[in-house]
Every structure is written in C-alpha cells, then in structure tokens.
Write a protein that holds these residues in place. Sequence first.
Motif, PDB file in Angstrom:
ATOM      1  N   MET A  32     -29.480  25.642 -16.847  1.00  0.00           N
ATOM      2  CA  MET A  32     -29.111  25.366 -18.240  1.00  0.00           C
ATOM      3  C   MET A  32     -28.977  23.859 -18.465  1.00  0.00           C
ATOM      4  N   ASN A  33     -28.768  23.103 -17.370  1.00  0.00           N
ATOM      5  CA  ASN A  33     -28.817  21.641 -17.462  1.00  0.00           C
ATOM      6  C   ASN A  33     -30.183  21.232 -16.911  1.00  0.00           C
ATOM      7  N   SER A  34     -30.227  20.147 -16.175  1.00  0.00           N
ATOM      8  CA  SER A  34     -31.508  19.750 -15.593  1.00  0.00           C
ATOM      9  C   SER A  34     -31.471  20.029 -14.101  1.00  0.00           C
ATOM     10  N   ILE A  35     -32.502  19.637 -13.368  1.00  0.00           N
ATOM     11  CA  ILE A  35     -32.437  19.707 -11.902  1.00  0.00           C
ATOM     12  C   ILE A  35     -31.344  18.727 -11.480  1.00  0.00           C
ATOM     13  N   ALA A  36     -30.431  19.190 -10.643  1.00  0.00           N
ATOM     14  CA  ALA A  36     -29.259  18.411 -10.217  1.00  0.00           C
ATOM     15  C   ALA A  36     -28.411  17.959 -11.414  1.00  0.00           C
ATOM     16  N   GLY A  37     -28.325  18.799 -12.431  1.00  0.00           N
ATOM     17  CA  GLY A  37     -27.526  18.454 -13.610  1.00  0.00           C
ATOM     18  C   GLY A  37     -26.081  18.932 -13.510  1.00  0.00           C
ATOM     19  N   GLY A  38     -25.733  19.667 -12.449  1.00  0.00           N
ATOM     20  CA  GLY A  38     -24.356  20.133 -12.253  1.00  0.00           C
ATOM     21  C   GLY A  38     -23.634  19.269 -11.239  1.00  0.00           C
ATOM     22  N   GLY A  39     -22.859  19.900 -10.359  1.00  0.00           N
ATOM     23  CA  GLY A  39     -22.081  19.166  -9.352  1.00  0.00           C
ATOM     24  C   GLY A  39     -22.966  18.288  -8.470  1.00  0.00           C
ATOM     25  N   SER A  40     -24.170  18.763  -8.175  1.00  0.00           N
ATOM     26  CA  SER A  40     -25.029  18.023  -7.238  1.00  0.00           C
ATOM     27  C   SER A  40     -25.394  16.638  -7.763  1.00  0.00           C
ATOM     28  N   GLY A  41     -25.598  16.533  -9.066  1.00  0.00           N
ATOM     29  CA  GLY A  41     -25.978  15.234  -9.639  1.00  0.00           C
ATOM     30  C   GLY A  41     -24.847  14.223  -9.579  1.00  0.00           C
ATOM     31  N   ALA A  42     -23.624  14.710  -9.420  1.00  0.00           N
ATOM     32  CA  ALA A  42     -22.471  13.799  -9.369  1.00  0.00           C
ATOM     33  C   ALA A  42     -22.215  13.286  -7.956  1.00  0.00           C
ATOM     34  N   ALA A  43     -22.799  13.942  -6.969  1.00  0.00           N
ATOM     35  CA  ALA A  43     -22.424  13.669  -5.576  1.00  0.00           C
ATOM     36  C   ALA A  43     -22.916  12.318  -5.069  1.00  0.00           C
ATOM     37  N   GLY A 198     -13.418  25.775  -8.830  1.00  0.00           N
ATOM     38  CA  GLY A 198     -14.179  24.600  -9.276  1.00  0.00           C
ATOM     39  C   GLY A 198     -13.277  23.380  -9.254  1.00  0.00           C
ATOM     40  N   VAL A 199     -13.654  22.359  -8.507  1.00  0.00           N
ATOM     41  CA  VAL A 199     -12.841  21.133  -8.458  1.00  0.00           C
ATOM     42  C   VAL A 199     -13.641  19.980  -9.066  1.00  0.00           C
ATOM     43  N   TRP A 200     -13.023  19.348 -10.050  1.00  0.00           N
ATOM     44  CA  TRP A 200     -13.661  18.261 -10.792  1.00  0.00           C
ATOM     45  C   TRP A 200     -13.665  16.983  -9.952  1.00  0.00           C
ATOM     46  N   ALA A 234     -15.185  10.237  -3.889  1.00  0.00           N
ATOM     47  CA  ALA A 234     -14.979  10.772  -5.227  1.00  0.00           C
ATOM     48  C   ALA A 234     -13.500  11.108  -5.378  1.00  0.00           C
ATOM     49  N   THR A 235     -13.064  11.136  -6.635  1.00  0.00           N
ATOM     50  CA  THR A 235     -11.709  11.640  -6.876  1.00  0.00           C
ATOM     51  C   THR A 235     -11.808  13.160  -6.952  1.00  0.00           C
ATOM     52  N   HIS A 236     -10.752  13.858  -6.618  1.00  0.00           N
ATOM     53  CA  HIS A 236     -10.750  15.321  -6.712  1.00  0.00           C
ATOM     54  C   HIS A 236      -9.612  15.726  -7.623  1.00  0.00           C
ATOM     55  N   LYS A 275     -22.032   2.686 -13.625  1.00  0.00           N
ATOM     56  CA  LYS A 275     -22.360   4.081 -13.970  1.00  0.00           C
ATOM     57  C   LYS A 275     -21.280   5.039 -13.464  1.00  0.00           C
ATOM     58  N   ASP A 276     -20.991   6.052 -14.272  1.00  0.00           N
ATOM     59  CA  ASP A 276     -20.043   7.100 -13.869  1.00  0.00           C
ATOM     60  C   ASP A 276     -20.796   8.410 -13.668  1.00  0.00           C
ATOM     61  N   TYR A 277     -20.348   9.184 -12.699  1.00  0.00           N
ATOM     62  CA  TYR A 277     -20.913  10.514 -12.468  1.00  0.00           C
ATOM     63  C   TYR A 277     -19.732  11.474 -12.351  1.00  0.00           C
ATOM     64  N   THR A 278     -19.780  12.574 -13.076  1.00  0.00           N
ATOM     65  CA  THR A 278     -18.706  13.560 -12.961  1.00  0.00           C
ATOM     66  C   THR A 278     -19.303  14.958 -12.818  1.00  0.00           C
ATOM     67  N   GLY A 279     -18.573  15.844 -12.188  1.00  0.00           N
ATOM     68  CA  GLY A 279     -19.070  17.214 -12.067  1.00  0.00           C
ATOM     69  C   GLY A 279     -18.100  18.080 -11.302  1.00  0.00           C
ATOM     70  N   LEU A 280     -18.418  19.374 -11.298  1.00  0.00           N
ATOM     71  CA  LEU A 280     -17.571  20.347 -10.585  1.00  0.00           C
ATOM     72  C   LEU A 280     -18.220  20.707  -9.262  1.00  0.00           C
TER      73      LEU A 280
END
Length: 373
Positions: A32-43, A198-200, A234-236, A275-280
């Motif tokens: 529903m997002n893009s490739i690596a548009g969820g948690g993976s894109g933030a890593a 899910g941890v932000w 990353a912050t958790h 740049k900031d990256y955030t995700g679950l």
Amino acid sequence: MYDVAIIGAGINGSATAYELIKSGKKVIMFDMNSIAGGGSGAAGAFISPKFSKSGELKELLHTAFEYSMAFYEKEFPHILTKAPLLHIAKDESDEEILRAYKKNTELELEDISAEVISSLSEESKLKENISINAGVVNAQALCSAMCKGVHFINAEVESLEYGDNAWTINEAYTAKEVVLATGAYEKLINEPYIQLRGVWGHRIDVKTTSSNDYSIHQFVSISPSKDGVLAIGATHNVHYHPQTATEPYNIEEGRAELLEKASRTLKLENVEVIKDYTGLRSGSFDYMPIVGSLVMSQETLSNKTIKFKVKKPDISEYVYYPNLYMINGSGGYGFVLAPYLAKILSDNILSAKKISERLQVARFFARWAKKLP
Ligand SMILES: Cc1cc2nc3c(=O)[nH]c(=O)nc-3n(C[C@H](O)[C@H](O)[C@H](O)COP(=O)(O)OP(=O)(O)OC[C@H]3O[C@@H](n4cnc5c(N)ncnc54)[C@H](O)[C@@H]3O)c2cc1C
C-alpha cells in the motif's frame, strides 16, 4: 494465475520474493506504500549479531548474521558497505555481558584503530567494547534490487479469498500461494493468537565535518560516514503509534534525543540534520521471529481428538490455512534475519522442508489454546 503473491514489500517480503524468483516462480507483490515504504525504509540497516550472554535469539542471530553477511557479499556486493563494527557497553551490566560474549564467541575479534578511539568521548573510551567485521546495507536499494522480476502492485490488499485451489486477492488477482509480510502495519487475517508489537523508531542522516570509518553501537547506532554524511539511529518509542496517536510525532524531540545519545559516544562536529526516517518495526511477544503456515483456530479447536492442555503440543495435528504463510516479527534485526528466514520459508514453500517449531506461527496458537477455559 501467479505462483506466489507476497503482501508487503519490506525486507521480509523482498527477500522472500528474491528466493522465489531465483527458483523460477511467477511472483506478484502488493504494497500500500512503496517498496521499502514501511519499517524497512526507516532502518539504518546495520548488520550485527546480538551481543548477549546466551539464549535462543542470540544463537539465531549469530547464525543469521553469518548467513546474511555472506549472502549480501555474494548477491548484492554493491549495496553492502563492509565496515568494522564497534559495540561499546552502555553500563556495568552491559560490560559484564560483553566480557562473557567475548570469551565464548566464534567470531573473529578485531583490533580497534587508534583513530576511532581518539574520536570517542572520554566516558566511552573507558567502557568495555568489542569489534568485529560487519556491514551496513542501503535499505531502499536492497529491497528494490531484491524485487527485480516481480509484478509489483501499489495497492492495499483488502480481501483474500480461497477457492478452487487458489487465493484471490482484492477480487482481481489469483495466486496458488500467499505470503503475508505485512510487518506491524496491518492484520489481514484476523486470528486471535497472532499478536505483534509495533514499535515506532526514528533515525536521521546528518552532515558533519567529522569522519568515521566504523559502525558504532552504544546508546544509538552511528554509521560510517560517506561524503560527509552519516546515519544515527534509532530511537524506540513504545508510546507512540501512528494509527492510535492523537498528536503528531514530535520530530524535533526525536532529533534532539538522537543527537544527544550519539554525542555521548562520539565527538561529532558541525552537525546538520538533513533527513529524517520514521517507521514501525514489528516484534513478536517472545522476541523470536515468525515464519511458516497459519493455523485456522476455529477449525483446529473443533477437532475434539486434539489435546490442547498438554506440555508438548503436537503442532502437526492442527488445521492450517491452505498455502498461506507469514514472515514477520523481526524486531530490530530485520536486515540481519531476512535473507536467512526467506531461505527457510522458500524451502518450505518449494520443497516442504520443515521449519523449526521455535520459528513457526503455530507456537502462538499452542500457547493461546492452552489458556482457553
Ligand atoms: C528506525 C528504525 C531503524 C532500524 N534499524 C535497523 C537496523 O539497523 N538493522 C536491522 O536489521 N533492522 C533495523 N530495524 C528493524 C527493521 O527495519 C525491521 O525489522 C524490518 O523493516 C521489518 O521488515 P518487514 O518486511 O517485516 O516489515 P515492513 O518493512 O514494515 O514491511 C511491511 C510492508 O507491508 C505493507 N503492508 C502492510 N499491510 C498491507 C496491506 N494490507 N496491503 C498492502 N501492503 C501492506 C506496508 O506498507 C509495509 O511496506 C529498524 C527499524 C526502524 C523503525
């Protein structure tokens, strides 16, 4: 008709797609997002073992770390940045753990360069540490490269129906097998025994005049610098969840926390966040990842010959959804675990190779069913 439909294009879905495509399967993938548009894109996508004293997660991560480093080096050398990893203890109890780890590990320990020691804060210089050869991958580039050859559909999967030996997705696409790789974002199959946490997380890229050749892990992780830019993460944040929060996530507070934690380890000069990256990220309740077929709880419970309140349940007696699998629950180690777990899952899909019970989804059903009145 596709051989396999994968729902979720994070590192778990992408690594599974890669294995299946390599074996000649026709794969369709939805996100529903893009490739690596969820948690993976933030890593930050550091590849590291778990520096703990003992336990099955430590053992699994040790195996996965060695497997994944060799995998990335062979299959995606242009996406892997090999760099020495320096792990520094946070406090006294951490120091004790590191000493025990160093005594027992099979990993080759590296000497630490005088240059990196001189760049550490006075407090960090005095703490116990360990250095090994490791690496960092570019999360976005890796997931995209792994998905080469899949038919990618940028849409949310809202319906999954089984009939005539195939799954129908969103009433439009059919596939013989379905893999749920949805991370902490959605629960497509409503089974009461599957629970994920899910941890932000928040990480940043910063521009700095200080250079660094190591992946340094202490209060946060700091990547090697490239062209004057390095990643800090990353912050958790267990209290913030994008789907239930009433206030937006406070990016400034997150940045300040990341910079403060990084500065306790390393002297970084002229820092500018670019740049900031955030995700679950999604973790299981026993911290072990989840790979394998899903149990149909109602159908299994109605089989009166199965005993649920036993010490050693026989999970082979359960009723499973036909050709429906899950890969999830990687916590903070998605990029370490995914190549290894995807190989386990694809071997199971392609040749019915057994998956360890400690990884299977069925373990949660067994615990849940045992507690039922
Ligand atoms: C800030 C941060 C830093 C991290 N750093 C590291 C690190 O250094 N090293 C490491 O190994 N791990 C790290 N992690 C953990 C790692 O990112 C996760 O373990 C990993 O991303 C999990 O991958 P996944 O594929 O299971 O989930 P995700 O990447 O979240 O992918 C799930 C995908 O499914 C899609 N989806 C869900 N439901 C549906 C639906 N119904 N229809 C269509 N699409 C759907 C979502 O859009 C999403 O893209 C970090 C995580 C965060 C948040």
